[in-house]
Scaffold this motif. Structure first.
Motif, short mmCIF file in Angstrom:
data_model
loop_
_atom_site.label_atom_id
_atom_site.label_comp_id
_atom_site.label_asym_id
_atom_site.label_seq_id
_atom_site.Cartn_x
_atom_site.Cartn_y
_atom_site.Cartn_z
N ASP A 12 0.83 -1.20 0.00
CA ASP A 12 0.00 0.00 0.00
C ASP A 12 0.87 1.24 0.00
OD1 ASP A 12 -2.36 -1.42 0.04
OD2 ASP A 12 -2.46 -1.46 2.24
N GLU A 13 0.58 2.12 -0.93
CA GLU A 13 1.23 3.43 -0.98
C GLU A 13 0.38 4.35 -0.11
OE1 GLU A 13 3.98 4.89 -2.57
OE2 GLU A 13 4.56 2.80 -2.78
N PRO A 14 1.01 5.30 0.57
CA PRO A 14 0.21 6.23 1.36
C PRO A 14 -0.68 7.06 0.45
CG PRO A 14 2.48 6.96 1.24
CD PRO A 14 2.42 5.60 0.61
N ASP A 15 -1.77 7.50 0.98
CA ASP A 15 -2.71 8.33 0.22
C ASP A 15 -2.12 9.72 0.07
OD1 ASP A 15 -4.81 9.59 -0.96
OD2 ASP A 15 -6.27 9.08 0.59
N ILE A 16 -1.63 10.03 -1.11
CA ILE A 16 -0.98 11.30 -1.37
C ILE A 16 -1.96 12.46 -1.23
CG2 ILE A 16 0.24 12.67 -3.14
CD1 ILE A 16 1.88 10.42 -1.77
N ARG A 17 -3.25 12.17 -1.36
CA ARG A 17 -4.24 13.24 -1.17
C ARG A 17 -4.15 13.83 0.23
NH1 ARG A 17 -9.21 9.91 -3.42
NH2 ARG A 17 -8.17 8.55 -1.96
N GLN A 18 -3.82 12.98 1.22
CA GLN A 18 -3.66 13.49 2.58
C GLN A 18 -2.51 14.49 2.65
OE1 GLN A 18 -3.37 9.49 4.38
NE2 GLN A 18 -4.87 10.25 5.84
N LEU A 19 -1.42 14.18 1.97
CA LEU A 19 -0.28 15.08 1.92
C LEU A 19 -0.65 16.37 1.20
CD1 LEU A 19 2.74 15.70 2.34
CD2 LEU A 19 3.16 14.51 0.17
N ASP A 20 -1.31 16.24 0.06
CA ASP A 20 -1.73 17.42 -0.69
C ASP A 20 -2.65 18.31 0.14
OD1 ASP A 20 -0.24 16.60 -2.87
OD2 ASP A 20 -1.95 15.72 -3.92
N ASP A 21 -3.59 17.70 0.84
CA ASP A 21 -4.51 18.46 1.69
C ASP A 21 -3.75 19.20 2.79
OD1 ASP A 21 -6.65 17.59 0.17
OD2 ASP A 21 -7.31 16.08 1.63
#
Length: 77
Positions: A12-21
């Motif tokens: 599983d790759e981390p959810d990059i959307r969390q980083l972007d947010d």
């Protein structure tokens, strides 16, 4: 002999959307943010350990939003 197939699960790759947010939130009205501030906010936001590790690995200093996103694997909106 171990057989490798294309059906092997991908880690599983981390959810990059969390980083972007997170980056969108902390850079709102700010031009540059320190690595320490980014990390502190990421911990408070309870980002996954993989993303916290990436942020912790940034050299100390200040970053513009696009620099931080490039180094951390996020995107700039």
């Amino acid at each position: 002999m171990i057989e490798v197939t294309d059906d092997a699960p991908v880690p599983d790759e981390p959810d990059i959307r969390q980083l972007d947010d997170l980056l969108d939130d902390i850079y709102h009205g700010q031009e540059r943010i320190t690595q320490a501030d980014i990390y502190r906010r990421a911990v408070a936001a309870e980002l996954p350990a993989e993303l916290l590790t990436r942020i912790a690995a940034l050299p100390q200093g200040e970053y513009a939003a696009d620099e931080a996103a490039d180094l951390l694997g996020g995107t700039v909106a």
